[in-house]
Design a protein around this motif. Structure first.
Motif, mmCIF file in Angstrom:
data_model
loop_
_atom_site.group_PDB
_atom_site.id
_atom_site.type_symbol
_atom_site.label_atom_id
_atom_site.label_comp_id
_atom_site.label_asym_id
_atom_site.label_seq_id
_atom_site.Cartn_x
_atom_site.Cartn_y
_atom_site.Cartn_z
ATOM 1 N N UNK A 280 0.827 -1.209 0.000
ATOM 2 C CA UNK A 280 0.000 0.000 0.000
ATOM 3 C C UNK A 280 0.863 1.261 0.000
ATOM 4 N N UNK A 281 1.833 1.287 0.898
ATOM 5 C CA UNK A 281 2.661 2.500 1.039
ATOM 6 C C UNK A 281 3.535 2.712 -0.191
ATOM 7 N N UNK A 282 4.129 1.628 -0.678
ATOM 8 C CA UNK A 282 5.002 1.756 -1.841
ATOM 9 C C UNK A 282 4.194 2.241 -3.037
ATOM 10 N N UNK A 321 11.410 -6.428 0.757
ATOM 11 C CA UNK A 321 12.589 -5.574 0.602
ATOM 12 C C UNK A 321 12.792 -5.108 -0.830
ATOM 13 N N UNK A 322 12.672 -6.045 -1.757
ATOM 14 C CA UNK A 322 12.984 -5.701 -3.135
ATOM 15 C C UNK A 322 12.047 -4.597 -3.637
ATOM 16 N N UNK A 323 10.790 -4.775 -3.283
ATOM 17 C CA UNK A 323 9.802 -3.800 -3.709
ATOM 18 C C UNK A 323 10.122 -2.411 -3.117
ATOM 19 N N UNK A 324 10.429 -2.409 -1.826
ATOM 20 C CA UNK A 324 10.741 -1.139 -1.156
ATOM 21 C C UNK A 324 11.962 -0.502 -1.808
ATOM 22 N N UNK A 325 12.996 -1.295 -1.988
ATOM 23 C CA UNK A 325 14.243 -0.761 -2.561
ATOM 24 C C UNK A 325 14.004 -0.185 -3.950
ATOM 25 N N UNK A 326 13.285 -0.955 -4.770
ATOM 26 C CA UNK A 326 13.103 -0.507 -6.148
ATOM 27 C C UNK A 326 12.350 0.801 -6.235
ATOM 28 N N UNK A 327 11.504 1.028 -5.250
ATOM 29 C CA UNK A 327 10.779 2.296 -5.283
ATOM 30 C C UNK A 327 11.614 3.421 -4.673
ATOM 31 N N UNK A 328 12.270 3.088 -3.572
ATOM 32 C CA UNK A 328 12.968 4.153 -2.835
ATOM 33 C C UNK A 328 14.228 4.656 -3.514
#
Lengths: 1128, 196
Positions: A280-282, A321-328
């Motif tokens: 949701x946040x990503x 993690x991967x999702x967070x990293x790819x967005x951030x």
């Protein structure tokens, strides 16, 4: 029964809250006194019967739109309020469980039947019942069930009522007993939660939301809801995200930030929402430009909170993690806003720390490794691209240096990558960015090492065995080649690279490594440290070694960077300081300082000032180098190294400088000695942890001969003044006990001269009195007490009118200064050596008589009078600062002497201002006794009585007295703040006008000019504070100031020219002040008052813009601009 | 008012690069080590005594108006289209300011002097050159004493129509007429706001 009914009726009929509360209290008392007998409680409950019975009928009517029923609703609500308030007033232990249960039943029923009148009171009553002693957990369940029956009508209640209910829910859900009962009854399906969500889901009031979010977070964290219920809960609070708050006219004490925090705590409440929360946040973050910075930061903070709070990271975080990293990563790589970049890096750092585990429990390294690998894979290539070097490096740095484990695993690779890129930099700025990264890695390494003890024991172990070769090689592989390559170039880009390199070198020397036994030592070997020191020292000594033509360093930034770096370096590598100082010493000794150029003197000054700063502004750390050090560590070591070297250098030149005005090499040495004491004192004060407690072995030189010898060297005035002030600094910082123990008051005189002879010595140079002054200046009154015996040193000194030596004006200044101190720090009275307080009286009387004689006799020339008068005024000034009781009786004598026919009277009148003049010696920091309002006091005695007699008079006889008194008043007033003479403006302004227009009645030109200056200075003050007082005198003031300017600007030929030259300074001051007065006028008065004077003044100011002195021209331009606005 | 700038990317000097009155080598240096300079290298080295009120510092020497003074007066004028000063944009340069005869060799303080200022527009078709010249002229006339004659020109070859602009700036009547124009006057005032 009747009683309760009566009370209920009174309550319903009353509109006054205190009265209602009083009634409720009475009812509560009644119940308590009956020990809550069933009858009494029954009667009490039944007392509202008459309003209840009609309720249903009313309800129906109301629904039909009959307004007549509204009275009944109000009455019913009030009647229920009576019950609720009674419960509130009731002792919490009086009701029995069955009574509580019945009451809960009664009030709970309201939520099913009476949504209009019953809810507010019932909510209150239920909260009271919950707090009863007889409350049982299962009753909590009933309350929740009952209340939820209100369904959609909940949002029709007022916000205050809803708040009451939210608070009730919160207390029930928080209650461990109720909560376990609830969980037992409903299990993971949490039926009541679903009901609750239905009731509350549309809340919008900020105050209520704060509690609702708390409830939601509790439900998530403590009630183990099933996945379906979890999802429902998530839907409810995520619908509010990102939350904002409309600004409202009536502040409610809740900010948007509070609301954000509250929603955030829902997201972070438990890892069971992880699967919903992260995607949701990503996804919110990925909306691109639609998201504002504030929202982005909110999202990032929320992600961070989730990562921090969730337990079991392997299951809750790792999958995302991967999702967070790819967005951030894009937020940093392509980001421009500092806030979002910082917040993003914060998330990434938190993630790395979470994956490392806690200080007590380390997680398996695999997830941390795969995370860092992921980051490295994405960022490594960007290092070669100048556009993204900084960002990529930042990302890598953040992750690698987040914890010791990641650091130890990955720093070698990171340093290697940077090193490879540094071999083929794309541009100077690329080199700079890469160096910046390397430097920040070194900096974070220091922080990690410093905080190692707070971490897991494993971390410290891994630091002991970390590989160091790659760091060790940095100097020869990276910094040195860059330094050598760029040192010759002078472009600003190259300078930036060099500055980074310099910072890097300092960081490199400061690096510590842990030895197998855990003690830290420096990373670099002594030889490397020493090489770095000498590399940087070259920049310092450049000024001396190069000629002024070759040393074209306009940009001092690099040199300053080097100075700062060296300071850091010698804190760790202590031996370095001795090397730097020795190097500087050799360079200084290499040349002759007998007749140096201005350039070399300046270079000397810079060099000395810098090495002083490098060694004395920080206290060295106690760290061993990896080779055993030769000297034992002392926090004082740099200070000692410097001072011994400076003393050894002194004197650089044995020739007295031709002019006393010019600075000399010797003076620079003493100045640096002084500076070293100041720096070191400040450094000690900044590190007040006792690290600087070391004490120097005391010098055992008590033989006055030593001091005499010391003085035989050639001293110039500047150096002596510095030495004197340094002595004051040192003496000041000793406490009184020490000052007394060292007998400083006596020794101040004895050190530097024959004890028998009092006057400032002639043989050893007139200026040695400065040293006596330096010591006395720093002593406390208590430490001076022994000097004040009858006919003791102090008295004799203060009344000394012996002849002056070769430099009467300097000697007079010194004697005056010492006398001011002695007169000020005098403490007479009982239990002192002068019980009758006679010493000061004798001294003041002595000067009173002396002045009267000197102003009446014709034999004393002006210069001599001036010199002694200076001493007299300073004695009085010292005594006046502590408001000595003998001063008022001296003043008539002063006034009389000022009016004397001899010209010396003029000088005396002019010098009265010295009594109130700002004097550095008479300040509390020098332990002087200064009364807060002494200037007011002195003004009222010295100047106020003269205001009348100073007014211009036609009588020839009084004319002289008037003139002298005018000089005296102006001299005193100009040295006082405006508020002191504020009340006397009408009289004072007439004196000012006279002073501006008449100078002829004063025989000494110096006095005449100084009177004009005082008058103008006072006018500037008046115009700034109370211009209205001048309004009636504008013509005179403008005319007077104009004339003063013109007179001072006029050039004369011949004999007068020489005289003019002597008064150059005063004439310039007059011109500047006159223009300042003129310039202040237009903005302070309405145009009609000044319009008439505009044309001549504008013409005169235009000419003044061509004044010979630059500063006067500036003032003239300002004045001209302000007059240019008049009449436009 | 949206308008294409005549020169969108001029070269800008930083303030520290501008010529100033710091005498080489004797400038007061402010480094990290300068904290206690005011104490250990005081301006007034004799801190005691009575006669020091009027000669506080040594700036009372006679220093006639020189080129640097003129430069200081006009280099702080703002450019009409960039948020920078004429000095930063090198429109005004120290070597292009001439005072004749030199004030040091004046027979009497009231004899006439001419100040010649040559301006260098940032590009050679700058439409605002006249306005800049006008502002420089105004500033000098407002701040120099009456015996100074002001001559403002475009430096040869720096402007497509340097002759014309110079002619306009030299024509008293046209200058006076230009300042009657409210819009122009406002523009000039705005440019002069940054002058101390």
């Amino acid at each position: 029964m009747a009683k309760f009914k009566q009370w209920a009726l009174e309550y319903v009929l009353s509109d006054d809250e205190p009265v209602q509360l009083e009634i409720a209290k009475k009812a509560a008392k009644e119940i308590e006194s009956s020990r809550a007998s069933s009858t009494v409680v029954g009667n009490w409950a039944a007392s509202v019967q008459q309003w209840m019975t009609t309720s249903h009928a009313d309800d129906d009517e109301m629904e039909d739109g009959d307004e007549g029923g509204s009275g009944d609703i109000i009455a019913r609500a009030k009647a229920l309020g009576f019950l609720a308030n009674t419960l509130e007033a009731l002792d919490k232990s009086s009701l029995r469980p069955d009574q509580v249960l019945r009451l809960i039943g009664f009030f709970g029923a309201m939520f099913s039947y009476d949504h209009k009148a019953g809810i507010t009171a019932s909510a209150k009553a239920l909260r009271q019942l919950y707090s009863m002693k007889a409350f049982k957990p299962d009753m909590g369940i009933k309350i929740i069930e009952d209340v939820c029956k209100i369904k959609e009508d909940f949002r029709l209640q007022t916000a205050a009522t809803r708040l009451e209910l939210y608070e009730l829910f919160l207390s029930l859900i928080q209650d461990p007993a109720v909560s376990s009962e609830l969980r037992h009854k409903y299990g993971p399906s949490c039926g009541f939660v679903v009901d609750l969500l239905q009731v509350c889901q549309n809340e919008r009031d900020p105050r209520n939301l704060m509690i609702w979010f708390k409830i939601l977070a509790l439900l998530l964290a403590d009630y183990e809801p099933s996945p379906e219920v979890t999802e429902e809960l998530f839907k409810v609070f995520s619908a509010y995200f990102p939350i904002s708050l409309r600004t409202s006219a009536t502040p409610i004490g809740i900010t948007a930030e509070d609301l954000k925090e509250a929603v955030r705590s829902c997201f972070a409440a438990h890892q069971r929402v992880a699967n919903q929360a992260f995607p949701f946040l990503v996804q919110k973050l990925d909306q691109g430009d639609a998201v504002t910075v504030a929202v982005k930061v909110d999202i990032l903070k929320t992600i961070k909170a989730c990562i921090e709070q969730y337990d079991n990271p392997q299951a809750s975080i790792v999958p995302h993690i991967e999702k967070i990293w790819n967005s951030l990563k894009y937020e940093v790589r392509n980001g421009e806003v500092k806030e979002t970049i910082d917040a993003t890096l914060d998330v990434l750092r938190t993630l790395a720390r979470k994956l490392d585990g806690t200080t007590t429990h380390k997680l398996d390294i695999s997830s941390l490794k795969s995370y860092v690998d992921l980051v490295c894979r994405d960022c490594r290539d960007d290092l070669a691209n100048p556009t993204y070097t900084k960002q990529a490096g930042l990302l890598l740095m953040t992750v690698i240096s987040a914890n010791i484990r990641a650091y130890v695993l990955y720093n070698v690779g990171f340093v290697d990558a940077i090193r490879q890129n540094l071999r083929q930099p794309k541009s100077p700025s690329h080199t700079r960015d890469l160096l910046l990264l390397l430097n920040s890695l070194l900096k974070t390494r220091m922080e990690l090492l410093r905080d190692r003890e707070q971490g897991h024991p494993e971390d410290e172990e891994s630091l002991k065995t970390e590989s160091r070769a790659h760091l060790d090689a940095l100097f020869h592989d990276v910094y040195l080649p860059i330094w050598t390559a760029k040192d010759k170039e002078s472009g600003s880009d190259e300078k930036d690279v060099l500055k980074q390199a310099v910072q890097g070198l300092a960081l490199l020397v400061s690096q510590q490594v842990l030895q197998p036994d855990g003690t830290p030592v420096l990373l670099c070997s002594d030889s490397v440290c020493s090489e770095i020191c000498s590399l940087l020292t070259v920049t310092l000594t450049k000024g001396l070694t190069l000629s002024s033509n070759d040393n074209g360093a306009e940009d001092l930034g690099l040199e300053d960077e080097v100075v700062l770096a060296l300071r850091t370096i010698v804190m760790s590598y202590a031996a370095g300081y001795a090397e730097i100082v020795a190097r500087a010493r050799t360079e200084i000794k290499n040349r002759s300082w007998d007749n140096p150029s201005g350039y070399s003197l300046n270079a000397l000054k810079d060099l000395l000032s810098r090495i002083t700063f490098i060694g004395c502004s920080e206290i060295p750390l106690s760290i061993a180098t990896n080779t055993s050090s030769q000297k034992p560590f002392s926090p004082l070591q740099h200070f000692v190294t410097l001072t011994t070297t400076l003393l050894e250098l002194f004197p650089l030149s044995s020739q007295a400088t031709a002019t006393t005005e010019g600075s000399s090499a010797n003076a620079h040495v003493i100045s640096s000695l002084h500076a070293s004491v100041i720096w070191f004192r400040d450094a000690c004060e900044a590190n007040e942890d006792g690290s600087s407690d070391a004490v120097l072995p005391p010098l055992k030189e008590n033989d006055p001969e030593v001091y005499g010898q010391f003085l035989k060297t050639t001293w110039d005035e500047r150096a002596l003044v510095q030495l004197s002030q340094m002595a004051a600094l040192v003496v000041r910082s000793l406490d009184e006990k020490l000052q007394v123990a060292c007998n400083l008051a006596q020794e101040a005189f004895d050190f530097f001269q024959d004890p028998e002879e009092l006057a400032v010595q002639k043989e050893t140079g007139a200026l040695t009195g400065l040293l006596t002054l330096g010591i006395l200046q720093g002593l406390t009154p208590g430490a001076l007490a022994t000097l004040y015996k009858s006919d003791g040193k102090a008295e004799r000194f203060m009344c000394d009118t012996s002849k002056f030596g070769h430099f009467p004006s300097r000697e007079s200044d010194i004697r005056a200064a010492i006398s001011a101190i002695l007169a000020n720090k005098y403490k007479g009275g009982p239990s002192t050596s002068d019980p009758e307080s006679l010493v000061m009286k004798r001294v003041l009387d002595f000067w009173g008589n002396w002045l009267n004689e000197a102003t009446t006799s014709t034999s004393m020339d002006q210069a001599t009078f001036h010199a002694y008068n200076n001493i007299a005024m300073n004695v009085i000034a010292g005594a006046a600062a502590r408001q000595d009781k003998h001063i008022p009786s001296l003043i008539p004598a002063l006034h009389h002497a000022a009016a004397s026919p001899q010209p010396n009277g003029e000088l005396l009148a002019k010098s009265l201002g010295l009594i109130v003049k700002q004097n550095e010696l008479l300040t509390p920091s020098n332990h002087a006794i200064v009364k807060r309002f002494y200037k007011q006091w002195a003004y009222s005695h010295l100047a106020k009585p003269l205001l009348q007699s100073a007014q211009p008079t036609p009588s020839e006889e009084d004319k002289r007295t008037a003139t002298r008194h005018r000089i005296a008043v102006l001299s005193v007033a100009t040295n006082c703040p405006f508020t002191v003479y504020q009340d006397d403006l009408p009289l004072l302004i007439r004196l000012l006008v006279t002073a501006l227009t008449t100078r002829a009645d004063i025989s000494t030109p110096e006095v005449a000019w100084s009177q004009t200056i005082s008058a103008l200075e006072i006018l500037v003050e008046i115009l700034a504070h109370e211009p209205d007082a001048v309004k009636g005198y504008l013509r005179e003031v403008i005319g007077g100031a104009t004339r003063v300017y013109q007179e001072c600007a006029a050039r004369t030929e011949g004999q007068e020219q020489q005289q003019q030259q002597q008064q150059q300074g005063m004439r310039t001051a007059c011109r500047r002040l006159a223009l300042q007065v003129l310039g202040a006028i237009p903005s302070r008065f309405e145009e009609r008052f000044v319009l008439a004077y505009a044309p001549p003044t504008q013409r005169m100011l235009a000419v003044a813009c061509g004044d010979g002195v630059r500063r006067v021209r500036e003032v003239a331009r300002k004045a001209r601009a302000s007059w240019a606005k008049v009449g436009v | 008012m949206e308008r294409d700038l005549d020169n969108a990317n001029p070269t800008i000097l930083s303030v520290s690069q501008l010529p100033s009155r710091r005498r080489k080598g004797l400038a007061t240096r402010r480094g990290p080590d300068s904290k206690c300079d005011s104490i250990v290298y005081p301006k007034q080295h004799w801190p005691y005594g009575s006669g020091s009120s009027s000669d506080e510092d040594g700036d009372c020497e006679e220093e006639p108006v020189d080129e640097q003074d003129i430069y200081d007066l006009i280099s702080t004028i703002s450019d009409p289209e960039h948020p920078h000063t004429l000095g930063q944009l090198s429109v005004v340069r120290l070597p292009d300011i001439h005072i004749s005869p030199s004030p040091t060799e004046l027979p009497t303080p009231d004899s006439l002097l001419t100040v010649l200022v040559e301006l260098t527009p940032t590009i050679n078709h700058c439409s605002l050159a006249t306005v800049i010249g006008l502002a420089v002229r105004c500033r000098l006339e407002q701040t120099l004493p009456p015996n100074y004659r002001v001559d403002v020109r475009m430096k040869d070859g720096t402007h497509a129509q340097d002759d014309q602009v110079t002619k306009q700036l030299g024509d008293k009547e046209r200058v006076a007429a230009a300042l009657e124009n409210d819009t122009l006057q406002r523009m000039v005032d705005k440019m002069l706001e940054t002058c101390a």
